[in-house]
Write a protein that holds these residues in place. Structure first.
Motif, PDB file in Angstrom:
ATOM      1  N   LEU A  20      29.795  78.009  29.884  1.00 55.26           N
ATOM      2  CA  LEU A  20      29.785  77.318  28.589  1.00 55.26           C
ATOM      3  C   LEU A  20      28.607  76.352  28.497  1.00 55.26           C
ATOM      4  O   LEU A  20      27.993  76.203  27.438  1.00 55.26           O
ATOM      5  CB  LEU A  20      31.098  76.566  28.359  1.00 55.26           C
ATOM      6  N   ASN A  21      28.280  75.705  29.636  1.00 55.51           N
ATOM      7  CA  ASN A  21      27.107  74.821  29.666  1.00 55.51           C
ATOM      8  C   ASN A  21      25.840  75.565  29.272  1.00 55.51           C
ATOM      9  O   ASN A  21      25.017  75.054  28.519  1.00 55.51           O
ATOM     10  CB  ASN A  21      26.932  74.244  31.071  1.00 55.51           C
ATOM     11  N   VAL A  22      25.699  76.778  29.791  1.00 57.67           N
ATOM     12  CA  VAL A  22      24.522  77.598  29.475  1.00 57.67           C
ATOM     13  C   VAL A  22      24.519  77.926  27.985  1.00 57.67           C
ATOM     14  O   VAL A  22      23.488  77.846  27.323  1.00 57.67           O
ATOM     15  CB  VAL A  22      24.519  78.890  30.332  1.00 57.67           C
ATOM     16  N   VAL A  23      25.704  78.268  27.452  1.00 55.61           N
ATOM     17  CA  VAL A  23      25.808  78.604  26.029  1.00 55.61           C
ATOM     18  C   VAL A  23      25.399  77.400  25.178  1.00 55.61           C
ATOM     19  O   VAL A  23      24.586  77.523  24.252  1.00 55.61           O
ATOM     20  CB  VAL A  23      27.248  79.045  25.672  1.00 55.61           C
ATOM     21  N   ILE A  24      25.948  76.203  25.499  1.00 60.75           N
ATOM     22  CA  ILE A  24      25.638  74.981  24.744  1.00 60.75           C
ATOM     23  C   ILE A  24      24.131  74.713  24.776  1.00 60.75           C
ATOM     24  O   ILE A  24      23.517  74.399  23.760  1.00 60.75           O
ATOM     25  CB  ILE A  24      26.409  73.773  25.327  1.00 60.75           C
ATOM     26  N   LEU A  25      23.545  74.892  25.947  1.00 62.77           N
ATOM     27  CA  LEU A  25      22.128  74.586  26.155  1.00 62.77           C
ATOM     28  C   LEU A  25      21.207  75.552  25.432  1.00 62.77           C
ATOM     29  O   LEU A  25      20.166  75.165  24.912  1.00 62.77           O
ATOM     30  CB  LEU A  25      21.854  74.639  27.658  1.00 62.77           C
ATOM     31  N   ARG A  26      21.589  76.823  25.429  1.00 62.86           N
ATOM     32  CA  ARG A  26      20.663  77.832  24.890  1.00 62.86           C
ATOM     33  C   ARG A  26      20.978  78.236  23.462  1.00 62.86           C
ATOM     34  O   ARG A  26      20.264  79.039  22.865  1.00 62.86           O
ATOM     35  CB  ARG A  26      20.680  79.073  25.798  1.00 62.86           C
ATOM     36  N   LEU A  27      22.060  77.675  22.921  1.00 64.60           N
ATOM     37  CA  LEU A  27      22.444  77.987  21.548  1.00 64.60           C
ATOM     38  C   LEU A  27      21.356  77.534  20.584  1.00 64.60           C
ATOM     39  O   LEU A  27      20.853  76.420  20.686  1.00 64.60           O
ATOM     40  CB  LEU A  27      23.750  77.257  21.229  1.00 64.60           C
ATOM     41  N   ASN A  28      21.024  78.388  19.636  1.00 60.12           N
ATOM     42  CA  ASN A  28      19.963  78.101  18.656  1.00 60.12           C
ATOM     43  C   ASN A  28      18.607  77.829  19.293  1.00 60.12           C
ATOM     44  O   ASN A  28      17.774  77.117  18.745  1.00 60.12           O
ATOM     45  CB  ASN A  28      20.350  76.920  17.748  1.00 60.12           C
ATOM     46  N   THR A  29      18.391  78.336  20.502  1.00 55.79           N
ATOM     47  CA  THR A  29      17.055  78.293  21.085  1.00 55.79           C
ATOM     48  C   THR A  29      16.615  79.739  21.297  1.00 55.79           C
ATOM     49  O   THR A  29      17.404  80.668  21.141  1.00 55.79           O
ATOM     50  CB  THR A  29      17.021  77.569  22.442  1.00 55.79           C
ATOM     51  N   GLU A  30      15.365  79.904  21.663  1.00 56.57           N
ATOM     52  CA  GLU A  30      14.831  81.254  21.826  1.00 56.57           C
ATOM     53  C   GLU A  30      15.358  81.927  23.092  1.00 56.57           C
ATOM     54  O   GLU A  30      15.348  83.141  23.212  1.00 56.57           O
ATOM     55  CB  GLU A  30      13.298  81.205  21.896  1.00 56.57           C
ATOM     56  N   LYS A  31      15.833  81.072  24.012  1.00 52.98           N
ATOM     57  CA  LYS A  31      16.216  81.624  25.321  1.00 52.98           C
ATOM     58  C   LYS A  31      17.450  82.512  25.241  1.00 52.98           C
ATOM     59  O   LYS A  31      18.353  82.282  24.435  1.00 52.98           O
ATOM     60  CB  LYS A  31      16.482  80.481  26.308  1.00 52.98           C
ATOM     61  N   SER A  32      17.489  83.522  26.086  1.00 57.94           N
ATOM     62  CA  SER A  32      18.639  84.416  26.117  1.00 57.94           C
ATOM     63  C   SER A  32      19.713  83.792  27.004  1.00 57.94           C
ATOM     64  O   SER A  32      19.479  82.824  27.709  1.00 57.94           O
ATOM     65  CB  SER A  32      18.252  85.775  26.672  1.00 57.94           C
TER      66      SER A  32
END
Ligand SMILES: [Zn+2]
Length: 265
Positions: A20-32
């Motif tokens: 979930l941390n990864v999801v929060i961090l990468r949400l609405n960013t270019e990163k997959s």
């Protein structure tokens, strides 16, 4: 036995929490969302033991092993909360865990997904002061679909699982709880409350049913008022104008109302 299983679900929650941390961090960013995690500062790829939830954070004293940059406390906090969500939901549904594995699996998976989503929304709102529409949309759809599979009112003892046609009142619960939030948004022109809270409330109403969602909202306002008072006392530049992310309070209120079956009215 119950303690051991609770612990297993807690650890499982910690692992999902790091995702979930990864999801929060990468949400609405270019990163997959795929790929190995790396230090935000030195790009050093994390080794397996640095990926162990909470434990690695304590072991590394909250710093990157390579460059000693501070690691955000968001990581262990989100992991721990996810662990608590997973453990509490198991405790809530423990009766059907031992009686009916299939009903448990569906019910558990559903509510774990819903509360994980709420956690992602809360942390995102806390960090960016906005609730992404995509997330409240997915949450709303899942909440609505849940009406047809779970006893959403929470008034009967068991979380009855199985295809069912919910009573009209449960269809309305989402709209009835979203209405006051939309009203606050409208009369304050978005200064007291964002429209995002109303959209989130829609899904909450469907997931919790009228009685629990209003109880949860009241609890959310209580906690918000107490914390707000503390902030006013200790931070002078805190007024009604500063935006308060309300989703975390709503999510906490919803969680407490669901776990403890709060029916205040
Ligand atoms: Zn580093």
């Amino acid at each position: 036995m119950v303690i051991a299983v609770t612990l297993i679900f807690f650890v499982f929650g910690l692992i999902i929490g790091s995702f979930l941390n990864v999801v929060i961090l990468r949400l609405n960013t270019e990163k997959s969302f795929g790929g190995r995690s790396a230090c935000m500062s030195c790009r050093n790829k994390l080794s397996w033991y640095e990926l162990i939830p909470v434990v690695s954070f304590i072991f590394l004293r909250g710093r990157c092993k390579n460059c000693k940059t501070k690691i955000s406390s968001q990581y262990p906090i989100v992991e721990t909360i996810t662990g608590i969500i997973f453990a509490s939901l198991f405790l809530k549904f423990q009766d059907i865990f031992f009686l009916d594995t299939i009903a448990f699996s569906f019910t558990y998976a559903y509510y774990v997904a819903m509360f994980s989503l709420l956690l992602v929304i809360s942390v995102y709102d806390f960090k960016h002061k906005i609730i992404p529409d995509t997330l409240s949309f997915v949450f709303g759809i899942l909440g609505f679909l849940g009406l047809f599979f779970f006893n959403a009112s929470g008034l009967s003892m068991q979380a009855g699982f199985g295809p069912q046609l919910p009573p009209i009142s449960e269809f309305l619960s989402g709209l009835l709880i979203a209405a006051p939030f939309a009203f606050f948004w409208f009369v304050s022109k978005g200064t007291w409350m964002g429209l995002g809270d109303a959209k989130l409330a829609l899904g909450l109403g469907w997931m919790l049913g009228l009685s629990r969602v209003f109880s949860g909202a009241v609890v959310a306002f209580w906690i918000g008022a107490v914390l707000g008072l503390f902030l006013v006392l200790f931070k002078k530049n805190y007024g009604m104008k500063s935006e308060i992310p309300f989703a975390p309070y709503l999510a906490l209120g919803a969680f407490l109302a669901f776990i403890f079956e709060l029916h205040l009215f």
